[in-house]
Design a protein around this motif. Structure first.
Motif, mmCIF file in Angstrom:
data_model
loop_
_atom_site.group_PDB
_atom_site.id
_atom_site.type_symbol
_atom_site.label_atom_id
_atom_site.label_comp_id
_atom_site.label_asym_id
_atom_site.label_seq_id
_atom_site.Cartn_x
_atom_site.Cartn_y
_atom_site.Cartn_z
ATOM 1 N N THR A 70 0.832 -1.199 0.000
ATOM 2 C CA THR A 70 0.000 0.000 0.000
ATOM 3 C C THR A 70 0.860 1.240 0.000
ATOM 4 O O THR A 70 2.017 1.232 0.358
ATOM 5 N N ALA A 71 0.239 2.335 -0.382
ATOM 6 C CA ALA A 71 0.955 3.607 -0.433
ATOM 7 C C ALA A 71 -0.059 4.724 -0.442
ATOM 8 O O ALA A 71 -1.222 4.523 -0.795
ATOM 9 N N PRO A 72 0.354 5.915 -0.064
ATOM 10 C CA PRO A 72 -0.571 7.034 -0.098
ATOM 11 C C PRO A 72 -1.072 7.293 -1.507
ATOM 12 O O PRO A 72 -0.344 7.130 -2.469
ATOM 13 N N ARG A 73 -2.312 7.684 -1.604
ATOM 14 C CA ARG A 73 -2.892 8.077 -2.883
ATOM 15 C C ARG A 73 -2.910 9.582 -2.981
ATOM 16 O O ARG A 73 -2.827 10.295 -1.998
ATOM 17 N N THR A 74 -3.021 10.094 -4.164
ATOM 18 C CA THR A 74 -3.119 11.529 -4.345
ATOM 19 C C THR A 74 -4.593 11.914 -4.399
ATOM 20 O O THR A 74 -5.362 11.354 -5.182
ATOM 21 N N GLY A 75 -4.985 12.892 -3.589
ATOM 22 C CA GLY A 75 -6.354 13.340 -3.598
ATOM 23 C C GLY A 75 -7.307 12.238 -3.191
ATOM 24 O O GLY A 75 -7.083 11.514 -2.255
ATOM 25 N N ASN A 76 -8.442 12.082 -3.930
ATOM 26 C CA ASN A 76 -9.386 11.033 -3.598
ATOM 27 C C ASN A 76 -8.959 9.713 -4.226
ATOM 28 O O ASN A 76 -7.981 9.616 -4.923
ATOM 29 N N ASP A 77 -9.731 8.676 -3.949
ATOM 30 C CA ASP A 77 -9.337 7.324 -4.349
ATOM 31 C C ASP A 77 -9.764 6.974 -5.771
ATOM 32 O O ASP A 77 -9.481 5.896 -6.251
ATOM 33 N N ALA A 78 -10.478 7.893 -6.433
ATOM 34 C CA ALA A 78 -10.947 7.605 -7.787
ATOM 35 C C ALA A 78 -9.765 7.528 -8.746
ATOM 36 O O ALA A 78 -8.882 8.372 -8.728
ATOM 37 N N ARG A 79 -9.766 6.503 -9.584
ATOM 38 C CA ARG A 79 -8.681 6.350 -10.538
ATOM 39 C C ARG A 79 -8.937 7.244 -11.740
ATOM 40 O O ARG A 79 -10.062 7.387 -12.208
ATOM 41 N N PRO A 80 -7.890 7.821 -12.307
ATOM 42 C CA PRO A 80 -8.070 8.738 -13.434
ATOM 43 C C PRO A 80 -8.532 7.989 -14.678
ATOM 44 O O PRO A 80 -8.145 6.846 -14.912
ATOM 45 N N ARG A 81 -9.351 8.646 -15.461
ATOM 46 C CA ARG A 81 -9.790 8.072 -16.717
ATOM 47 C C ARG A 81 -8.888 8.562 -17.837
ATOM 48 O O ARG A 81 -8.237 9.595 -17.725
ATOM 49 N N LEU A 82 -8.859 7.809 -18.950
ATOM 50 C CA LEU A 82 -8.035 8.213 -20.081
ATOM 51 C C LEU A 82 -8.462 9.575 -20.603
ATOM 52 O O LEU A 82 -7.625 10.397 -20.983
ATOM 53 N N ILE A 83 -9.775 9.837 -20.593
ATOM 54 C CA ILE A 83 -10.261 11.117 -21.093
ATOM 55 C C ILE A 83 -9.737 12.264 -20.240
ATOM 56 O O ILE A 83 -9.488 13.367 -20.739
ATOM 57 N N ASP A 84 -9.546 12.011 -18.937
ATOM 58 C CA ASP A 84 -9.000 13.047 -18.065
ATOM 59 C C ASP A 84 -7.554 13.357 -18.442
ATOM 60 O O ASP A 84 -7.135 14.513 -18.466
ATOM 61 N N PHE A 85 -6.785 12.316 -18.717
ATOM 62 C CA PHE A 85 -5.392 12.516 -19.128
ATOM 63 C C PHE A 85 -5.344 13.314 -20.424
ATOM 64 O O PHE A 85 -4.570 14.263 -20.550
ATOM 65 N N TRP A 86 -6.170 12.939 -21.392
ATOM 66 C CA TRP A 86 -6.144 13.632 -22.683
ATOM 67 C C TRP A 86 -6.559 15.092 -22.519
ATOM 68 O O TRP A 86 -6.004 15.985 -23.171
ATOM 69 N N HIS A 87 -7.507 15.341 -21.612
ATOM 70 C CA HIS A 87 -7.949 16.721 -21.365
ATOM 71 C C HIS A 87 -6.836 17.536 -20.727
ATOM 72 O O HIS A 87 -6.649 18.723 -21.054
ATOM 73 N N ASP A 88 -6.088 16.921 -19.803
ATOM 74 C CA ASP A 88 -5.018 17.635 -19.103
ATOM 75 C C ASP A 88 -3.748 17.777 -19.926
ATOM 76 O O ASP A 88 -2.896 18.611 -19.618
ATOM 77 N N LEU A 89 -3.600 16.959 -20.967
ATOM 78 C CA LEU A 89 -2.367 16.956 -21.755
ATOM 79 C C LEU A 89 -2.282 18.216 -22.606
ATOM 80 O O LEU A 89 -3.234 18.554 -23.330
#
Length: 451
Positions: free
Chosen positions: A2-21
């Motif tokens: 286990t390890a600390p997560r960033t922010g909430n526990d929801a996993r990022p979606r591919l669409i989120d990555f593409w939006h942030d890129l």
């Protein structure tokens, strides 16, 4: 684990990555499949083309192919310094130009000197293009999503190589030299879109880095490779890269094939099936793995990778228990598939570690050192594997890989994790920074998944 997560526990979606890129990152990703389609066209056929089609013989062909990584190794150090002086975009465009010329020269290589020139140009280009490309990506993609970029880039890269290998296998004919000339020329053409991007839409990024200044405003002393290696964690990351190359990619490209043929008695068709399985697993699982490792300590992801690779080499060893059978072929395909899972863990993590350790004015040297560590292992691994397998020491060979893979994971968690900043290790929490002196303190958040 286990390890600390960033922010909430929801996993990022591919669409989120593409939006942030950033737009520049989207442009770079858009050409990956096409560029590596050309690589896939020629990658499986270098030895066949030089030894059989051009009739240089296998001994000369082996020396010619070895020339490429040797030149790349020599070029990587000066290339890293050039990247820091001129900027990654200029160096990368120059390297891609060399690859275009190299492909044309190899296509017309009717004599040994011409073939050596073409492969030497390719080696020079690869020696500086990889660190330049990594540095360019780091200059346009934010640190918090950089690991996702490297992972998706790796999946697209393998998709291109896999498709290229299929097309090349269906097209080439050892009785017709023109078919090989066509694929080498197509490989040269595959680099042109990247050059157009760098000279056009991306001409404003990856430029010359402004030199650092001292407190009194005068230019700071230029940082050399020795200075870089003395920084906390740098030597450890490079040693980890060397070990990952030695027990990983270098064996996949040489030792695994030798063991499978000599000990497992697997057919060449079986080898092709194993590599197809390797590529398919990477393409299918990379995005899934990216979601599962999000917010985890990169060192612990590498530790899991070490265990996965150890399992893959045990599967390789098992082919020797059922030599020459369909079971041996299935075990080899399983070995390559499990190894591919480990690759999907490594590609988003190790490049991100290197580039998060670097500063803008030293990024070229950091990536050059990483390239040198990988290429050094790639040069020494095949002779070691060949010696062990060729002298009937197949069991010892597998044992070396299994122990080395486990040692890789232990070194990541037991050594490197204590020497790098949590931010570099992929932990970026929303909570307040730990109090000074509490170097290992970190917020404990809900965690799930494999790491």
């Amino acid at each position: 684990m286990t390890a600390p997560r960033t922010g909430n526990d929801a996993r990022p979606r591919l669409i989120d990555f593409w939006h942030d890129l950033p737009r520049e990152g989207k442009l770079l990703l858009s050409i990956v499949v096409f560029q590596f389609l050309g690589t896939g066209l020629v990658l499986p056929f270098h030895i066949v083309y030089l030894a059989e089609v051009r009739d240089f013989g296998y001994a000369n062909a082996g020396l010619l192919i070895a020339l490429q990584p040797l030149v790349g190794l020599v070029a990587a150090g000066p290339g890293g310094s050039l990247i820091d002086r001129l900027g990654p975009r200029t160096v990368m465009a120059t390297a891609l130009g060399c690859l275009v010329v190299g492909g044309v020269v190899i296509a017309s290589a009717s004599t040994l000197p011409v073939a050596a020139l073409g492969l030497g140009l390719n080696g020079l280009a690869f020696g500086i293009e990889w660190p330049a490309a990594q540095s360019l990506v780091a200059s346009v993609v934010p640190s918090r999503i950089r690991h996702r970029y490297f992972g998706i880039n790796f999946a697209l890269l393998n998709l291109g190589i896999g498709l290229g290998g299929i097309v090349g296998g269906l097209f080439v004919d050892v009785e017709r030299v023109i078919t090989f000339q066509v694929i080498y020329l197509a490989d040269a053409v595959s680099y042109l879109p990247a050059i157009v991007l760098l000279l056009g839409p991306l001409r404003h990024v990856g430029g010359r880095v402004v030199a650092a200044t001292a407190d009194d405003g005068t230019p700071a002393a230029r940082v050399g490779y020795v200075d870089v290696l003395r920084r906390p964690g740098v030597a450890s990351v490079m040693a980890l890269g060397f070990l990952a190359s030695f027990v990983g990619y270098s064996q996949l490209n040489a030792g695994m094939q030798a063991f499978a043929r000599e000990v497992g008695e697997v057919s060449t068709r079986g080898l092709g099936l194993a590599f197809a399985a390797n590529t398919a697993v990477i393409v299918l699982l990379q995005l899934v793995v990216l979601q599962r490792i999000e917010g985890r300590r990169r060192t612990r992801v590498i530790a899991v990778m070490g265990v996965v690779w150890a399992a893959s080499w045990l599967l390789l060893g098992a082919t020797g228990l059922v030599p020459g059978t369909a079971a041996a072929t299935v075990l080899l395909a399983a070995c390559a598939s499990v190894f591919a899972l480990g690759e999907t863990l490594m590609q988003p993590t190790l490049p991100a570690l290197v580039n998060d350790l670097a500063t803008d004015d030293t990024r070229g040297k950091f990536n050059a050192l990483s390239s040198i560590s990988f290429q050094s292992a790639a040069i020494i691994s095949p002779p070691i594997a060949g010696f062990l397998v060729g002298h009937g020491l197949g069991t010892a060979y597998v044992a070396v890989l299994v122990v080395g893979s486990l040692a890789l994971g232990l070194a990541a968690v037991g050594h490197l994790e204590k020497r790098i900043d949590p931010r570099v290790n992929g932990i970026v929490a929303d909570e307040p920074t730990p109090a000074p002196g509490d170097a290992h303190a970190a917020p404990t958040l809900p965690a799930s998944g494999i790491v």
